[in-house]
Design an enzyme around this catalytic site. Structure first.
Site, PDB file in Angstrom:
ATOM      1  N   LYS A 135      42.945  51.155  28.015  1.00  0.00           N
ATOM      2  CA  LYS A 135      41.704  50.604  27.511  1.00  0.00           C
ATOM      3  C   LYS A 135      40.710  50.370  28.640  1.00  0.00           C
ATOM      4  O   LYS A 135      39.543  50.087  28.403  1.00  0.00           O
ATOM      5  CB  LYS A 135      41.982  49.250  26.822  1.00  0.00           C
ATOM      6  N   GLU A 163      38.142  57.167  34.260  1.00  0.00           N
ATOM      7  CA  GLU A 163      39.179  56.145  34.448  1.00  0.00           C
ATOM      8  C   GLU A 163      38.589  54.951  35.204  1.00  0.00           C
ATOM      9  O   GLU A 163      37.605  55.084  35.941  1.00  0.00           O
ATOM     10  CB  GLU A 163      40.356  56.777  35.211  1.00  0.00           C
ATOM     11  N   ASP A 192      44.977  54.215  41.589  1.00  0.00           N
ATOM     12  CA  ASP A 192      45.850  53.390  42.433  1.00  0.00           C
ATOM     13  C   ASP A 192      46.921  54.298  43.050  1.00  0.00           C
ATOM     14  O   ASP A 192      46.697  54.908  44.091  1.00  0.00           O
ATOM     15  CB  ASP A 192      46.429  52.266  41.574  1.00  0.00           C
ATOM     16  N   LYS A 243      41.522  52.747  44.978  1.00  0.00           N
ATOM     17  CA  LYS A 243      42.321  51.836  45.820  1.00  0.00           C
ATOM     18  C   LYS A 243      43.347  52.703  46.537  1.00  0.00           C
ATOM     19  O   LYS A 243      44.473  52.858  46.058  1.00  0.00           O
ATOM     20  CB  LYS A 243      42.979  50.795  44.899  1.00  0.00           C
TER      21      LYS A 243
HETATM   22  P1  IMP Z   1      47.866  54.615  38.923  1.00  0.00           P
HETATM   23  O1  IMP Z   1      48.621  55.526  38.005  1.00  0.00           O
HETATM   24  O2  IMP Z   1      48.797  53.833  39.804  1.00  0.00           O
HETATM   25  O3  IMP Z   1      46.795  55.286  39.717  1.00  0.00           O
HETATM   26  O4  IMP Z   1      47.315  53.483  38.037  1.00  0.00           O
HETATM   27  C1  IMP Z   1      46.152  53.462  37.383  1.00  0.00           C
HETATM   28  C2  IMP Z   1      46.187  52.318  36.399  1.00  0.00           C
HETATM   29  O5  IMP Z   1      46.785  51.144  36.968  1.00  0.00           O
HETATM   30  C3  IMP Z   1      44.800  51.896  36.044  1.00  0.00           C
HETATM   31  O6  IMP Z   1      44.332  52.594  34.932  1.00  0.00           O
HETATM   32  C4  IMP Z   1      44.965  50.434  35.739  1.00  0.00           C
HETATM   33  O7  IMP Z   1      45.334  50.258  34.388  1.00  0.00           O
HETATM   34  C5  IMP Z   1      46.120  49.985  36.595  1.00  0.00           C
HETATM   35  N1  IMP Z   1      45.654  49.283  37.819  1.00  0.00           N
HETATM   36  C6  IMP Z   1      45.833  49.646  39.099  1.00  0.00           C
HETATM   37  N2  IMP Z   1      45.281  48.775  39.953  1.00  0.00           N
HETATM   38  C7  IMP Z   1      44.729  47.820  39.182  1.00  0.00           C
HETATM   39  C8  IMP Z   1      43.961  46.623  39.483  1.00  0.00           C
HETATM   40  O8  IMP Z   1      43.683  46.270  40.641  1.00  0.00           O
HETATM   41  N3  IMP Z   1      43.556  45.912  38.409  1.00  0.00           N
HETATM   42  C9  IMP Z   1      43.811  46.253  37.126  1.00  0.00           C
HETATM   43  N4  IMP Z   1      44.511  47.348  36.806  1.00  0.00           N
HETATM   44  C10 IMP Z   1      44.965  48.137  37.827  1.00  0.00           C
END
Ligand code: IMP
Length: 186
Positions: A48, A104, A108, A136
């Site tokens: 979301k 998106e 992360d 990030k």
């Molecule tokens: P990734 O697959 O690790 O790149 O994660 C992406 C998802 O992790 C994002 O769509 C967020 O839902 C969640 N996420 C990662 N870091 C944060 C943060 O600092 N705050 C809130 N959600 C995060």
């Protein structure tokens, strides 16, 4: 039922203001408008967290634009990514031959976007771009770069402007750093 989050926005440190977000989103919208002049784009948001960014970005794009959404299993009530991405909702429309912009909230580990990129590519789009509000890079496991990026941030957990912790804070207009006490009492 009254389930207020442990820490109110008034006790959090603001990282990115609504004015900064507004300016940057408008710039990205302009870039996309120029890049796809005279064409249609389909904005595919990730539920979301991307909904607020998508709705503002869409209004900054002066092109014919349609929307669709993916749902993925995510952090749920935890902060750490499990390492596994699962599709909980597929797109409703065909992406074949379309200019797809995957939208998106935050990059992360990169697992979610790499997974979704592969899903989109199986649809054989005409073009594929990634628009991400926040990057990030500290925890990146799989390399992936955004074509359109709002802000690069340090290794902090952020909420607001669509981003949540345990489903709270998504409707804050600015982006805040969630303090450690919010996790322990969440
Ligand atoms: P990734 O697959 O690790 O790149 O994660 C992406 C998802 O992790 C994002 O769509 C967020 O839902 C969640 N996420 C990662 N870091 C944060 C943060 O600092 N705050 C809130 N959600 C995060």
């Amino acid at each position: 039922m009254n389930q207020l989050p442990a820490v109110p926005a008034s006790r959090m440190k603001m990282l990115i203001t609504r004015e900064q977000i507004k300016r940057r989103v408008a710039e990205i919208g302009q870039e996309i408008t120029c890049a796809f002049a005279e064409q249609s784009v389909v904005l595919v948001g990730v539920l979301k967290g991307a909904t607020i960014f998508l709705s503002d970005l869409a209004r900054s794009i002066e092109l014919d634009a349609t929307f669709d959404f993916f749902g993925v299993s995510s952090y749920a009530d935890r902060v750490r990514q499990s390492g596994e991405v699962r599709l909980t909702k597929d797109v409703d429309t065909s992406l074949e031959g379309r200019n797809v912009i995957l939208v998106e909230d935050i990059l992360d580990t990169g697992l979610t976007m790499n997974y979704l990129k592969n899903v989109v590519m199986t649809h054989q789009p005409r073009s594929f771009r990634i628009a991400v509000l926040l990057d990030k890079p500290a925890h990146r496991i799989q390399p992936i770069d955004a074509d359109y990026l709002g802000f690069t941030i340090p290794d902090v957990f952020v909420v607001g402007y669509g981003l949540d912790y345990a489903e709270h804070y998504r409707n804050l207009q600015d982006i805040y750093i969630l303090p450690p006490e919010a996790f322990s009492s969440g």
